[in-house]
Design a protein around this motif. Sequence first.
Motif, PDB file in Angstrom:
ATOM      1  N   GLY A 250       0.842  -1.264   0.055  1.00 28.97           N
ATOM      2  CA  GLY A 250       0.082   0.093  -0.021  1.00 28.97           C
ATOM      3  C   GLY A 250       0.728   1.228  -0.061  1.00 28.97           C
ATOM      4  N   CYS A 251       2.113   1.244   0.773  1.00 31.59           N
ATOM      5  CA  CYS A 251       2.890   2.361   0.584  1.00 31.59           C
ATOM      6  C   CYS A 251       3.547   2.483  -0.789  1.00 31.59           C
ATOM      7  N   ASN A 252       3.885   1.618  -1.345  1.00 30.51           N
ATOM      8  CA  ASN A 252       4.302   1.781  -2.849  1.00 30.51           C
ATOM      9  C   ASN A 252       3.410   2.379  -3.761  1.00 30.51           C
ATOM     10  N   PHE A 253       2.071   1.916  -3.461  1.00 30.52           N
ATOM     11  CA  PHE A 253       1.094   2.535  -4.317  1.00 30.52           C
ATOM     12  C   PHE A 253       0.853   3.838  -4.136  1.00 30.52           C
ATOM     13  N   ARG A 254       0.619   4.256  -2.633  1.00 27.76           N
ATOM     14  CA  ARG A 254       0.468   5.653  -2.364  1.00 27.76           C
ATOM     15  C   ARG A 254       1.545   6.721  -2.970  1.00 27.76           C
TER      16      ARG A 254
ATOM     17  N   PHE B 264      -4.327   7.204   1.188  1.00 24.03           N
ATOM     18  CA  PHE B 264      -4.683   5.934   1.673  1.00 24.03           C
ATOM     19  C   PHE B 264      -4.956   4.981   0.635  1.00 24.03           C
ATOM     20  N   VAL B 265      -4.886   3.753   0.792  1.00 22.72           N
ATOM     21  CA  VAL B 265      -5.639   2.806   0.149  1.00 22.72           C
ATOM     22  C   VAL B 265      -6.241   1.825   1.212  1.00 22.72           C
ATOM     23  N   SER B 266      -7.501   1.300   0.784  1.00 21.10           N
ATOM     24  CA  SER B 266      -8.140   0.139   1.661  1.00 21.10           C
ATOM     25  C   SER B 266      -8.659  -0.803   0.734  1.00 21.10           C
ATOM     26  N   PHE B 267      -8.717  -1.966   1.263  1.00 15.68           N
ATOM     27  CA  PHE B 267      -9.034  -3.366   0.413  1.00 15.68           C
ATOM     28  C   PHE B 267     -10.359  -3.781   1.175  1.00 15.68           C
TER      29      PHE B 267
ATOM     30  N   PRO C 159      -2.039   3.840   4.954  1.00 15.74           N
ATOM     31  CA  PRO C 159      -1.259   3.529   6.121  1.00 15.74           C
ATOM     32  C   PRO C 159      -2.236   2.803   7.167  1.00 15.74           C
ATOM     33  N   VAL C 160      -1.443   1.919   7.989  1.00 19.19           N
ATOM     34  CA  VAL C 160      -2.236   1.347   9.075  1.00 19.19           C
ATOM     35  C   VAL C 160      -2.278   2.261  10.186  1.00 19.19           C
ATOM     36  N   ILE C 161      -3.595   2.679  10.489  1.00 20.88           N
ATOM     37  CA  ILE C 161      -3.936   3.477  11.712  1.00 20.88           C
ATOM     38  C   ILE C 161      -4.366   2.542  13.085  1.00 20.88           C
TER      39      ILE C 161
END
Length: 522
Positions: free
Chosen positions: A172-176, A183-186, A317-319
């Motif tokens: 997800g970090c690479n995508f962002r 953010f990105v969420s699945f 990111p993981v929150i």
Amino acid sequence: QEQQHDKHKTQNNKNNKNKADNVMSAQQEKNDGGSLDGGSSLAGGSSQAESDVSGSQKNGNKRVSLITERQKILNTSVNRRILGVRVAVFGFLLLSTLAVSLAVYFYLRNIGKKDFDDTFDAQAVRILELFHQSVAERLQAIDSLSTMITTLALNTGSTFPNVTIPNFEMLGCNFRIVSGATFVSFSVLVTDDQRAGWNAYAQQNQNFYFPSLAADTEQRIMQDERLGYDTNASSIDLFQRNLGQEDADAIPSATFKEEADGAASADSQHHRSLQQGGEQNPLYTQFAPFIYNLEGTTMQIPEPGSGPYMPVWHNSPVIPIAGLLKQNVLDQPAIAEPIKTVLATKEAVIAGVDGIGGDTQADEVGVSIFQYFLQVGQYRHDQEEFVVDPVSTFHYPVFNNFSEAREIAGVLSTDIYWRLHFKASLNDELKGIICVIENTRNQTFSFKLTPDDVIYVGSEDRHDSDFDDMMFEADMAEYLNSTKSAATQSYTSVGFNHAYANYKIRVYPTSEMKDEYITSEP
């Protein structure tokens, strides 16, 4: 005969002399008579003479006066003629100078206007091309992440929806970073028939969250140290304070490292550490035991038969909000409708813009989640620049395989900060250009582009109507569809849906830019 002739000649001479004497005598008498007459009238003649002299003097004076007057008139006429000639010459020179000046002025002004027109035209075309290229790159980036998830499921023999993505925080970090998203969420797709089984699967596998949170936090802190940022008040410390922790050490980084060693112990450690700060919102402190709908701060069990459901399963990111997992996004009005469009069409959907009116309004929880992602994402050191920006959610399908008969197994959701898509257009010739974005959800907002920055200037169309005739416009759906080719599309790319929400971008110059090329001073 000769004597006679001489005698006759002598006689003639005497006669001629006598005649001459007589004439002279007569003339003398005449003169003498005049003198006697003048003498007798001397007394009266004197007075008459004086009168004649006086009259002569007056007549002379009159003649002098007339001559003087005539001279004055003549001089005045000459002066007027000279003045007229001078005025004519001056006027000619003035008009010639003015004509030359105006000719030069309009010539230079026309050159300036042409430069202004040509520069703006080139910049407008460039802005539209780079903007849509940026959006297209976002589509390809999220398609790559979607393909990775499908590939991992196929390679591990996992069957959707029972799929967990290892190291999603890294992917997800690479995508962002590539896409500029915050953010990105699945979220996985769960039908009514799959609901009980997935709840059991999630209960058994939910503790992946703690090692993921620990790894994301540790990577972020190490990155800040490498880049020279102050880590004394790290993003995780700030986040703990936002969660209501009285002690910033309530969840120390050492605990995260220990959590990575074992899921069961990590679960209990995490709950204990969160509870040290006192009573907490269950959304932050607890996993839900099931797919849930959020009503305020209460986790509600969905009604039987109300599926399908789309519980959140991964975030980057993981929150530190444990309760975010398993939340049914199809129960959230702000994002449910565009995701349903993805499910129905198998196409990518850009939703409306949050927080600026129109048909789309962000709920308070959604706004808070966006702010949390900003605090711990790649923009954590510049988050003030993003707080007021227009942002839209973007949804992309994840499929269960790569065949023609593929079905949607989940949805990736991310965000679009529209300002970032104009960044590539910045250059020294951008002296002030207004870009207006309008969508079919009745929302309009404007940005100003300068050589150094993209500035959000507010909702509504903020361009100067004086430049209406210079507008450049592009339709996002038409542009993206027109650029499809083997060189720009991957095997797994999906189309862009414009029925739910389509966007148009209009570009206008500003007076500021015009003044750089066209002057009102001759």
